[in-house]
Scaffold this motif. Structure first.
Motif, mmCIF file in Angstrom:
data_model
loop_
_atom_site.group_PDB
_atom_site.id
_atom_site.type_symbol
_atom_site.label_atom_id
_atom_site.label_comp_id
_atom_site.label_asym_id
_atom_site.label_seq_id
_atom_site.Cartn_x
_atom_site.Cartn_y
_atom_site.Cartn_z
ATOM 1 N N LYS A 454 0.737 -1.186 -0.182
ATOM 2 C CA LYS A 454 -0.146 -0.061 0.084
ATOM 3 C C LYS A 454 0.865 1.343 0.148
ATOM 4 O O LYS A 454 1.902 1.238 0.764
ATOM 5 N N SER A 455 0.388 1.947 -0.786
ATOM 6 C CA SER A 455 1.181 3.266 -0.884
ATOM 7 C C SER A 455 1.023 4.189 0.206
ATOM 8 O O SER A 455 -0.079 4.406 0.927
ATOM 9 N N PRO A 461 3.869 7.119 -7.335
ATOM 10 C CA PRO A 461 3.546 5.683 -7.784
ATOM 11 C C PRO A 461 4.722 4.841 -7.672
ATOM 12 O O PRO A 461 4.570 3.512 -7.764
ATOM 13 N N LEU A 462 5.947 5.456 -7.493
ATOM 14 C CA LEU A 462 7.222 4.503 -7.309
ATOM 15 C C LEU A 462 7.176 3.606 -5.993
ATOM 16 O O LEU A 462 7.425 2.694 -6.004
ATOM 17 N N PHE A 463 6.846 4.526 -4.992
ATOM 18 C CA PHE A 463 6.748 3.746 -3.495
ATOM 19 C C PHE A 463 5.473 2.816 -3.526
ATOM 20 O O PHE A 463 5.542 1.918 -2.606
ATOM 21 N N SER A 464 4.612 2.889 -4.193
ATOM 22 C CA SER A 464 3.471 1.973 -4.287
ATOM 23 C C SER A 464 3.771 0.826 -4.958
ATOM 24 O O SER A 464 2.979 -0.313 -4.727
ATOM 25 N N PRO A 467 7.929 -3.252 -2.358
ATOM 26 C CA PRO A 467 7.366 -4.085 -1.249
ATOM 27 C C PRO A 467 7.696 -3.452 0.386
ATOM 28 O O PRO A 467 8.327 -2.515 0.304
ATOM 29 N N GLY A 468 6.929 -3.789 1.341
ATOM 30 C CA GLY A 468 6.981 -3.226 2.637
ATOM 31 C C GLY A 468 8.303 -3.417 3.359
ATOM 32 O O GLY A 468 9.005 -4.630 2.934
#
Length: 529
Positions: A454-455, A461-464, A467-468
C-alpha cells in the motif's frame, strides 16, 4: 521331390532345415533324406523328431577360467514346448527374444581355491517364445541381468561363450562392484527412536549403512517453540509445503488450543545426504506433567513426584543428545529464559562420560584419546521480530549468551556466524566482540501476511510498487542459510573409535541404557525430592 514335383513340408520345412547345422556340428547324420528310399512318403511325427534330437550331454570345448554355461538340454526344451498343429504347414517362427544371462556365485561345493561364478542361460523355446530358466534352488544373492546384444536364442553354447565369454569375464567384477553403489532406501516420514515410555526402538537400523561420513543433529526446546517445524525444514521440507507433509509432524490447531505437545520421546529421520535428525519431546513440558497427574499414570518406583519424573525425563534426553550428537540446536521463541540455561548446565553436569577405548580398538583410536566429548550447540531464536535484527540488539544478545555460557564446556561459539551469511551486509566481521552460535528466524508466515503493498499517504507511484520494509531477509532464504551453516559444521569423533552409521546406532543404544541407569541422575533426583 515328390512325383508331382513339389517338396514335402515334413522333410524340407523350417524345423528340418534348422536342425542341419547342429547335426553337422555334433557329428550326427543329417541333411536331406534320399528320395528313392522305401520310406520317402513317411510323415515324421513329433515323437520321431524327438528321437532324432542330439543326446542330452552335448560335447563341447573345455572352458578354462571362464564362467560355466548351464542350459536346458534340447530334449527338455522340446518336451516343454507345445506340439505343433498337424494340419497346416508351420508358419515362419516369430522373432525370438534375446536370452537373459543370470549370474550368481557358487556357494555350495566350493573348492578351496575358489570356484568361478556360475551362470544359467534362460533359453527361448516353443511357438510362443516362452523363457525357461534352470530349475533348482533359486539364488540367495542379488541377481544381475545382462541383455544379449544381437544373438539368437537357439545359438549353441560354444557360440555363446565365444561372443560373451570375454565380456562377461571382464565385466563381472564391475557389475558386482556396482551393487554396493545402489542408493539406500529413502525415508518418507520420521520413526521412533525412543517411544513415549522412554524405551529404545530398533526400527531405525534398517535405514543405516556401513559408512562413516554421517552428521547427527538433535534439537532441544520448551513446549511450542517450533522444534518439529525447524527440524523438518532443515531435513527434507520447504516452507511452502503443506504442514501435514512434514517429516516431523508439527502441532495442529487442536493441540495448540488445548495446550498439548505433539512429539513424545525421540523421533528419528535420516536424509539422502546421510544426516541424522533427532526431534525430541519438549523439555520441562507442562502438558506432559498434566497428563501424568490427570490420567493417574503409574510412576516408576524410583520417582515419588510427577514433576520430578518430568524433569528427569528432560535431563535424560538432553544428556543423551550431548553424547551422541555432533550438533544440538536449542530453539527459543523469545529472548531469553534463564531457567533454560540452568537446565543446559545441569544436563552437561550429568552427561555420561565418553567410553574409554577398548584393547581391540586401540589401533584406531583418535588423537584426543583422553579428552571428553562435547557437541556444538546452536541457539536458534525462532519467531524473531524485526527489532531483533537491529545490529545494536543483535550485539546485546551475543554478549548475554556469552556471559551465561562462559563456564560451559559445550562448543557454543566459533562454528556459526550470521555475519558471514551476508544477512547484515553493512556490518564488518569484527563488529561482534564475541560472536556465539546464535541465529535468528522470523515468523514463518510473515511473507504470507503481506498482500499488495500500500502506498503511503502522499506517496508517488514509485513507492506504491515497492514491497514493505521487513528489516530482515525472507524466511526461505534464512532457512537455507541456516541449513548450509549446520551441514558444513565439523564432524568430530563421538567416541575414541571411528563409528559407522550402524555402529552409531548400537553406540547410541548403549548410551541411552547407561543414561537411564546413571548414578549421577539418580542422585540428582533424590536431591530434588
Amino acid at each position: 521331390m515328390s512325383d508331382s514335383g513339389h517338396s514335402q513340408p515334413g522333410l524340407y520345412g523350417p524345423e528340418r532345415r534348422r536342425r542341419w547345422p547342429r547335426d553337422k556340428e555334433l557329428g550326427l547324420p543329417g541333411g536331406p533324406q534320399s528320395l528313392s528310399g522305401p520310406g520317402r512318403d513317411r510323415d515324421f511325427t513329433p515323437w520321431d523328431r524327438e528321437r532324432r534330437d542330439p543326446p542330452e550331454e552335448t560335447p563341447g570345448t573345455v572352458m578354462q577360467k571362464t564362467p560355466i554355461i548351464l542350459a536346458k538340454p534340447p530334449a527338455e526344451r522340446s518336451k516343454l514346448a507345445p506340439p505343433p498343429a498337424p494340419a497346416p504347414p508351420p508358419a515362419a517362427p516369430p522373432p525370438l527374444e534375446k536370452p537373459i544371462v543370470l549370474m550368481k556365485s557358487r556357494e555350495e561345493g566350493k573348492p578351496e581355491g575358489g570356484a568361478p561364478p556360475t551362470m544359467a542361460v534362460a533359453g527361448v523355446t516353443g511357438a510362443a517364445g516362452a523363457k525357461v530358466e534352470k530349475e533348482g534352488q533359486r539364488p540367495t544373492q542379488p541377481v544381475y541381468q545382462i541383455q544379449n546384444r544381437g544373438m539368437g536364442a537357439a545359438a549353441p553354447s560354444a557360440a555363446l561363450d565365444r561372443e560373451w565369454g570375454a565380456e562377461l569375464r571382464a565385466g563381472l567384477v564391475a557389475v558386482v562392484g556396482q551393487a554396493k553403489l545402489v542408493a539406500p532406501e529413502k525415508m518418507k516420514h520420521s520413526i521412533k527412536l525412543v517411544d513415549e515410555q522412554m524405551n529404545w526402538c530398533d526400527s531405525a537400523i534398517e535405514y543405516l549403512l556401513d559408512q562413516t561420513d554421517v552428521l547427527v543433529v538433535g534439537v532441544l526446546g520448551l513446549q511450542g517453540t517450533g522444534k518439529s517445524t525447524v527440524m523438518s525444514l532443515l531435513s527434507a521440507n520447504q516452507p511452502e509445503e503443506d504442514l501435514r507433509a512434514y517429516v516431523f509432524r508439527p502441532q495442529g490447531q487442536e493441540i495448540k488450543e488445548r495446550g498439548g505437545n505433539q512429539t513424545s520421546g525421540i523421533d528419528f529421520f535420516i536424509t539422502q545426504e546421510r544426516i541424522i535428525f533427532l526431534d525430541t519431546q519438549p523439555i520441562l513440558s507442562p502438558s506432559i506433567l498434566d497428563h501424568l497427574i490427570n490420567n493417574d499414570r503409574k510412576l516408576p518406583p524410583e520417582y515419588n513426584l510427577p514433576h520430578t519424573y518430568v524433569e528427569m525425563q528432560s535431563l535424560q534426553i538432553a544428556a543423551f543428545l550431548f553424547t551422541v550428537c555432533h550438533v544440538v540446536v536449542v530453539v527459543q521463541d523469545w529472548f531469553t529464559d534463564l531457567s533454560l540455561y540452568r537446565f543446559l548446565q545441569t544436563a552437561e553436569m550429568v552427561k555420561p562420560s565418553t567410553p574409554s577405548p577398548s584393547h581391540e580398538s586401540s589401533g584406531s583410536a583418535g588423537p584426543d584419546e583422553g579428552t571428553e566429548y562435547y557437541p556444538h550447540i546452536v541457539f536458534l531464536q525462532n519467531k524473531a521480530k524485526r527489532e531483533c535484527f537491529c545490529p545494536r540488539r543483535l550485539k546485546q544478545m551475543h554478549q548475554i549468551v556469552d556471559k551465561i555460557m562462559m563456564h560451559s564446556h559445550l562448543k557454543y561459539k566459533g562454528t556459526l556466524s550470521m555475519l558471514e551469511c551476508n544477512i547484515f551486509p553493512g556490518l564488518p566481521y569484527d563488529y561482534l566482540d564475541t560472536e556465539v552460535n546464535l541465529f535468528l528466524l522470523p515468523f514463518m508466515d510473515a511473507d504470507a501476511d503481506e498482500t499488495l503493498p500500500k502506498s503511503a499517504p502522499g506517496g508517488g507511484p514509485l513507492f506504491s510498487l515497492l514491497p514493505g520494509y521487513k528489516g530482515h531477509p525472507s524466511f526461505p532464504s534464512l532457512v537455507a542459510k541456516l541449513r548450509s551453516q549446520i551441514m558444513s559444521m565439523a564432524r568430530p569423533q563421538l567416541s575414541h573409535t571411528i563409528l559407522t552409521e550402524k555402529n552409531w546406532f548400537h553406540y547410541a543404544a548403549r548410551i541411552w541404557d547407561g543414561v537411564k541407569k546413571s548414578s549421577a541422575l539418580a542422585e540428582y533426583s533424590r536431591l530434588l525430592a
